[in-house]
Write an enzyme that holds these catalytic residues in place. Structure first.
Site, PDB file in Angstrom:
ATOM      1  NE  ARG A 131      -3.425   2.733  -4.418  1.00  0.00           N
ATOM      2  CZ  ARG A 131      -3.696   2.226  -3.222  1.00  0.00           C
ATOM      3  NH1 ARG A 131      -2.938   1.270  -2.716  1.00  0.00           N
ATOM      4  NH2 ARG A 131      -4.726   2.660  -2.540  1.00  0.00           N
TER       5      ARG A 131
ATOM      6  CG  ASP B 157      -1.983  -1.062   1.153  1.00  0.00           C
ATOM      7  OD1 ASP B 157      -2.323  -1.481   0.035  1.00  0.00           O
ATOM      8  OD2 ASP B 157      -2.469  -1.499   2.215  1.00  0.00           O
TER       9      ASP B 157
ATOM     10  NE  ARG C 209      -3.281   2.755   1.268  1.00  0.00           N
ATOM     11  CZ  ARG C 209      -3.484   2.954   2.578  1.00  0.00           C
ATOM     12  NH1 ARG C 209      -2.956   3.991   3.183  1.00  0.00           N
ATOM     13  NH2 ARG C 209      -4.220   2.099   3.272  1.00  0.00           N
TER      14      ARG C 209
END
Ligand code: S3P
Length: 753
Positions: free
Chosen positions: A657, A626, A698
């Site tokens: 991501r 993460d 994030r």
């Protein structure tokens, strides 16, 4: 069929609703001529004086003759008589609609008058009104942002429906359609029952001998609860008789509820009382957010976009404690709910994801007190105590909730459906459904890509004798899949074991042990036996290393930084970010190591460092899964090239991501080349500009810390989901020295969808 502006609109009845609609038609010049009939000559006189109608009639047939659109806005019990009288005056072209609070009786009346409901008849119900009535009380804004339910029939002419829909849209209402019976059942519960209770409560108190005194002392609660008892008695008399069956059914359910409360009070049964009140409060909050256009997961549906703006520079210093660990918070609610006894949790993460788990268990009948400043009390129901939820479980943005719950729900004797937000609805769920099917679960995902909604037919599995233990070789290193399978194993016959290709976070295993459940670990294989029990315990959730990671990178890249992060969970399956930053030359000191409730915890001091690019060892990938968005910012500030491989999982997180970070870095002037399973980043000077987080918490936080080394301001779009894991990120980041601000951009200012 007619188009706007219409030649003639006729109202039968011209009270609050009719006159408000006429005001809209007039203000927006949607009609040349408005006619109306009313039993009251005074009403027609006033309507004329106000300029709301052109001609008033005492006879409904005269008013509707020649009209393109007829709006029945009189009390519902007059419907049949009115329809009979207007029948000779309307044609097959006339569109007729009504505004009655009940629909079954209106449709039945039309059937009696015409033999079958005319195709031009569109029954409708604006859910708007006020305790006041009459033509003078009307206002053109009455329907703005209120719902209007239309209940077209199978034979309704679509053009008539379209006309009535557009009528209400012109009044700024939200139009929805449903069938007649459902409308009446829904309204019986949400509108008719509360009115009945308000009338009854006020009447009951008024009949008591000291009523005057009682009313004198009656404060907010009474006033709030009984406001609607000031509504028109005759109208409500008609509504209750018209919607008799549905109202009686709703009243029956309510009476059963009050009986349960009565018994609980008699017997001093705190558990039941707390259960009902905490569930009701949570449901009410959920509903309040819905009314405000936000779900309980506030960020998910807000029409305004949350934007972060970071000014360049800033110094990081001092001490800080980031919020509780997300993974551990999820599991504390799950295992606490399934245990016998009361589990006390402190340090719980009050972020949207963990709250989604909490809500799901409340929906399944578990009494959960809090959260109150990180404290939660879970009244466990045991492994066989969950109840079927009243509807689909909405788990928002939380993949962990959905995958771990898949395991738990597979073993329940009831069926459930789990849904999520737009991001979660794109994420792969077959990875957990597959092993559960091997255990005998009946579980379905959606579409070719096996995404949510996920439905679990627990009743089918139960009828076949329940789940069977399996051995499963995880094809991907995933703690969520491992945990989902192990949790299902609690109910499975025999032993359930999982072998993982690389170590992933082991919070489930540790916490199961904390709840007194035996877990065997042999190398990469974890095994549990079904059929045991969980015993309540207390859990102190450490600060989340994944949230701490942003500050580790921030303090590493900022000038003159010296920051200490307190009470951070340093479980060996989570410390990839520390290992990788150190390998890049980061200055991190792990201090004051201790173990709390089976999880290692420490304070971490970080000072500025000259970072260098590295080839990230693949064995660190699951240990930092993460933290890569934050690490990519470190790489962008490092000297030289950083290469990441073996991380294709990043493409199926809350966003892709790899691509999203590469795009953002590119905007800021950094050379970042995505590869199928990683990225290559050339360290350089971060520029300035606007980046999009794609609703990924994030990503939003990573670009926030990039501001420390940027040449100019960075604007980060779509940041609301930061609340899923780090509710007060802006506050904490500012206190530590980041120059960051949040602002909202209204939907109308948004440039893309
Ligand atoms: C989690 C496991 C990881 C991680 C997620 C939380 C958990 O997902 O990315 O944020 O709590 O088990 P995967 O198991 O899918 O890698």
């Amino acid at each position: 069929m007619s188009r706007w502006p219409l030649r003639q609109v006729a109202f039968v009845g011209f009270g609050l609703i009719g006159s408000s609609l006429a005001r809209c038609l007039r203000e927006k010049q949607l009609v040349e001529r408005i006619t109306a009939s009313s039993r009251s000559a005074a009403t027609l006189r006033t309507a004329k004086q106000l300029g709301l109608i052109d001609i008033g009639y005492s006879d409904a047939a005269d008013a509707v003759r020649g009209a393109d659109l007829v709006i029945l806005a009189m009390p519902v019990n007059a419907t049949e008589q009115v329809l009979r009288s207007i029948r000779p005056a309307v044609t097959a072209q006339t569109v007729i609609t009504d505004v009655g609070s009940t629909k079954g009786n209106v449709v039945a009346a039309a059937e009696r008058v015409w033999g079958r409901v005319p195709a031009g008849f569109v029954p409708g119900h604006p859910i708007a009104g006020s305790e006041q009535s009459g033509v003078l009380a009307g206002r053109s804004s009455l329907f703005a942002n209120h719902k209007v339910i239309l209940t077209p029939l199978p034979d309704t002419d679509p053009r008539a429906l379209a006309l009535v829909e557009s009528l209400w849209r012109h009044a700024d209402a939200d139009v929805l359609t449903m069938d007649v019976a459902r409308h009446d059942a829904v309204l019986a519960r949400t509108s008719h029952l509360p009115h009945l209770l308000a009338f009854s409560l006020v009447d009951t108190l008024a009949r008591e001998s000291q009523n005057l005194d009682i009313f004198r002392y009656a404060a907010g609660g009474f006033r709030d609860f009984t406001r609607i008892a000031a509504s028109d008695p005759l109208m409500w008399h008609d509504i209750f008789l018209a919607n008799r069956e549905a109202v009686l059914q709703a009243l029956g359910t309510f009476e059963a509820g009050t009986q349960t409360l009565r018994r609980a009070i008699e017997q001093g049964d705190s558990e039941t009382l707390l259960g009902i009140f905490t569930r009701a409060r949570a449901a009410r909050e959920h509903f309040t957010h819905m009314l405000a256009g936000t779900a309980y997961a506030k960020s998910m549906t807000s029409s305004n976009e949350l934007i972060f703006t970071v000014q360049p520079g800033g110094r990081l210093s001092g001490r800080a404690r980031v919020p509780g660990d997300k993974s551990i918070s999820h599991r504390s609610i799950m295992l606490g709910s399934l245990a016998n006894g009361v589990t006390e949790v402190s340090g719980f993460l009050e972020g949207e994801d963990a709250l989604a788990t909490l809500q799901a268990f409340r929906d399944m009948g578990v009494v959960i007190e809090g959260p109150d400043r990180g404290r939660v009390r879970v009244h466990g129901v045991g492994l066989r105590g969950l109840k079927a939820p009243p509807g689909a479980l909405y788990v928002g943005n939380s993949g962990t909730t959905m995958r771990l719950l898949s395991g738990i729900l597979s073993a329940q004797p009831f069926d459930t459906v789990m849904t999520g937000d737009a991001s979660l609805n794109k994420r792969p769920m077959e990875r957990i459904a597959k092993p559960l099917r091997l255990m005998g679960a009946e579980i379905q995902t959606t579409g070719e890509r096996g995404t949510p909604p996920v439905s679990v037919l627990g009743s089918v599995t139960a009828s076949r004798g329940g789940l069977k233990g399996i051995h499963y070789d995880l094809p991907i290193a995933s703690a969520q899949v491992k945990s989902g399978v192990l949790l299902a194993g609690l109910w499975a016959e025999g032993s359930t074991s999982v072998t993982e290709p690389a170590p992933t976070r082991d919070h489930t295993e540790r916490m199961l042990r904390g709840f007194g459940y035996d877990v065997q670990v042999d190398g990469a294989t974890v095994t549990i036996q079904g059929g045991g029990e969980l015993t309540a315990t207390s859990i102190d959730v450490p600060a989340d290393i994944s949230s701490a990671a942003f500050f580790m990178v921030a303090a590493s890249i900022a000038e003159d930084a010296d920051l200490t992060l307190e009470h951070v969970g340093i479980n060996p399956t989570r410390i990839g970010v520390i290992n990788i930053l150190r390998a890049m030359g980061g200055d991190l000191t792990v201090m004051n190591e201790r173990e709390i409730g089976g999880e290692p915890v420490a304070d971490i001091r970080i000072r500025s460092a000259r970072l260098k690019g590295i080839r990230i060892p693949e064995d660190q990938v699951p240990l930092a899964i993460d933290e890569f968005p934050a690490l990519f910012i470190a790489a962008a500030c490092a000297q030289g090239t950083t290469v990441l491989t073996g991380a294709e999982e990043l493409r199926v997180k809350e966003s892709d991501r790899i691509q999203v970070m590469a795009d953002g870095l590119h905007t800021l002037g950094i050379a970042a080349t995505p590869t199928p399973d990683g990225i290559i980043i050339e360290g350089g000077q971060l520029g300035q500009g606007e980046v999009i987080s794609h609703g990924d918490h994030r990503i939003a936080m990573s670009f926030s810390i990039a501001g420390l080394r940027a040449a100019g301001p960075i604007v980060i779009r779509d940041c609301a989901n930061v609340a899923t894991s780090f509710p007060d990120f802006i506050g904490l980041a500012s206190r530590c020295g980041l120059r960051i601000q949040a602002s909202e951009r209204s939907a109308s200012q948004q440039t893309d969808a």
